[in-house]
Design a protein around this motif. Sequence first.
Motif, mmCIF file in Angstrom:
data_model
loop_
_atom_site.group_PDB
_atom_site.id
_atom_site.type_symbol
_atom_site.label_atom_id
_atom_site.label_comp_id
_atom_site.label_asym_id
_atom_site.label_seq_id
_atom_site.Cartn_x
_atom_site.Cartn_y
_atom_site.Cartn_z
ATOM 1 N N UNK A 260 39.125 -21.576 48.263
ATOM 2 C CA UNK A 260 40.140 -21.617 49.510
ATOM 3 C C UNK A 260 41.058 -20.830 49.280
ATOM 4 N N UNK A 261 41.938 -20.736 50.478
ATOM 5 C CA UNK A 261 43.102 -20.023 50.604
ATOM 6 C C UNK A 261 44.299 -20.489 50.109
ATOM 7 N N UNK B 144 53.809 -33.720 45.871
ATOM 8 C CA UNK B 144 52.630 -33.143 46.921
ATOM 9 C C UNK B 144 52.912 -31.691 46.529
ATOM 10 N N UNK B 145 51.808 -31.106 46.355
ATOM 11 C CA UNK B 145 51.998 -29.748 45.968
ATOM 12 C C UNK B 145 50.992 -28.924 46.874
ATOM 13 N N UNK B 146 51.333 -27.689 46.957
ATOM 14 C CA UNK B 146 50.332 -26.555 47.587
ATOM 15 C C UNK B 146 50.508 -25.350 46.804
ATOM 16 N N UNK B 147 49.138 -25.166 46.110
ATOM 17 C CA UNK B 147 49.181 -23.930 45.290
ATOM 18 C C UNK B 147 48.398 -22.750 45.821
ATOM 19 N N UNK C 63 46.614 -21.575 41.526
ATOM 20 C CA UNK C 63 45.488 -21.983 41.077
ATOM 21 C C UNK C 63 44.263 -20.624 40.955
ATOM 22 N N UNK C 64 43.321 -21.007 40.291
ATOM 23 C CA UNK C 64 42.213 -19.986 39.975
ATOM 24 C C UNK C 64 40.794 -21.018 39.732
ATOM 25 N N UNK C 65 39.713 -20.180 40.384
ATOM 26 C CA UNK C 65 38.511 -20.746 40.416
ATOM 27 C C UNK C 65 37.528 -19.878 39.448
#
Length: 712
Positions: free
Chosen positions: A261-262, A280-283, A195-197
């Motif tokens: 976030x981390x 269910x994901x964790x990026x 992910x990127x913000x």
Amino acid sequence: MRALPYTTAILVALAGAAFSISAQAAAVKTEHVEAELVSEANALVSGADNSLALRIAPQKGWHVYWRNPGDSGIPTSISWTLPEGAAASDLQWPYPHRETLGDIVNYGYSEEVLLPVTLSLAPGLTADAPLVLKAKAKWLVCKDLCVPGSADLELSLPVVANSAATAINEDHRAGFAKARNELPQPAPADWTLNFQVYDSGSQKDFALAVRRGAITSDGEVSFFPYAGDLIGHSAAPRWAKDADGSLRLSQTLSDYYTKAPDKVDGVLVVHDGDRDKAWEISAKPGKVALVPVSAAKPAEETPPAAAPSPNYLLVLLLAVLGGVVLNLMPCVFPVLSIKAISLVEARGATAARQRAHALFYTAGVLLTFAGLAGLLLVLRGSGSVIGWGFQLQQPAFVAALAYLFFAMGLSLSGVVEFGTRLMGVGQSLVGSGGYRASFFTGVLAVAVASPCTAPFMGTALGYALAQPAAVAISVFLALGFGLALPFLAIGFFPFLAKALPRPGAWMETFKQFMAFPLYLTALWLIWVLGGLTDRNGMTVALLGLLLIAFALWLWKRTGLVSGALKLAAIAAALALLASPMMTKIAATHVAAQGVGYEPYSEARLAELRAEGRTVFVNFTADWCITCKVNERVALASDAVKNAFAERKVVWLEGDWTREDPLITRTLEHFGRSGVPLYLVYAGAAEPTVLPQLLTPEMVVAALPPAVQAPNP
């Protein structure tokens, strides 16, 4: 010995029948929700994991909430009372659906849902009687209003040594199957999740990428993060599939987003009819290209706006009445004092000139209302959550008004004269043109009317802000017409003007006397500014008033030095409006703590209602004159204090002095665009909405009667 299986089958059948009766008896029906504990099998197996679920069935049109409720709401929860040797897991959450109310989007369930729970029993656990499982479930169920609920649930099941002695409970077979299909599965091991913000002044977006993912469906994509402050829930997700099968999704950041976030955890759903898939994901952080708006699936064509409802004419009438009554509210008094002077001075003018003054004043009022309405609608359309009086939540605007009223007061006191005749503050802006003065007096009347909300206004403005722009602006114009109507009537009906006193020498004394309401208004605005900023901000504003006074004292002085001093003083006063001290607003605002009330929050309100308490909610602001009058006249009265104490009322106060999107949405929920708003909750019942102008009798009458102690 061969009869044993038949005996076992009979016992299992009897246990199943007993379970069915027990399950039916255990269902609890509350307001808008039916809840119960259910088991996938008709018996529990010792030394094994057993599938249970909390079944929640909202009434049609209502919904309960997922673990992340979205823009508002409270997740469903459960607490267990279990016998020794039994342990229950946390609730498992099937993927939610978007529940929309206006511009608020929540995540939850509007149909019956089973929230699975795994119940582990210790090996060798046996019971001569059915094992009794107890739990307390709590939820918030919402439609166009929200009602907290709870239920004490119980489920009794026999315990067997192995699963061969159990059978599936047919009543809930389909429900467990559906819940299991909708539970998010672990993301495949070959997926790379990043992910990127993008958080800059012009762009606030979140981007998620699933690389090397085997997502073959072309259906819509949804992402439900576990964190509530990451994305704007009401923003439409944008997604695109790359040539290598990777999926990218982008969505606007939340208004409450602070820093990246981390990692980002949540549920990714690909909708494909009856074959929806949820993972269910964790990026992890990584470089992800944004999905542009043009790449997103085009939204369905918006149907043309419906014609205004039959209530439209009634709303216009209420707006006109609200504008007329607004003339009697204290926030408009200072401007009316200036207008009174101009009316007396114009008493001997021709009928045509009086009509012209009235029309110019009305034009100033209407154009300012139209501009204010347009600005408010544009800001709301861009995502800002604001309402009536929003400009008084801006420190620089409040300080500018204080400067203006102070300068006008000094003018009325004779320190400086703006033009040859003072017919309104407009002369201080454009010279001695009387018509222009009337126009700008109308402008100023609207600017200072914001702190007050007159009767009829709340309904009209609440309706307006939920309508298309043309309808909304027409309601604002009707409100402005009502504000200008008394002066319009005096201008067009000369016999009304004859009731005014004739001009004379007394006018000078009257003019100087009318300066003091303006000084009082400036003092009040400085107090409001102190609430918006802090003591330093108030001090800076007071320094600005001193510089204004110094500049006006120099106004009639001539010469190079005095001219330079005048310009320097005025420039310094204006520069203070942009000072960091003036624009400083604390990141969080803690409501003033006082005896008898607590800061408002949805969670605290839901908690109190679940306990069956009576709750009085006061939505107020420091700059709201109507609010302060009500607080002094009604809420601070002995009758109200005694009634609150006798009936054990909990007072929650929502402070809207500074912008607060959560309070704004609550106001909109009740059809209001600004404060004051007063609500009385009696347990889980729908709230009573009190009038905008209070008396002690109104407040006491809205409270439920005190519970009488039984006679000994």
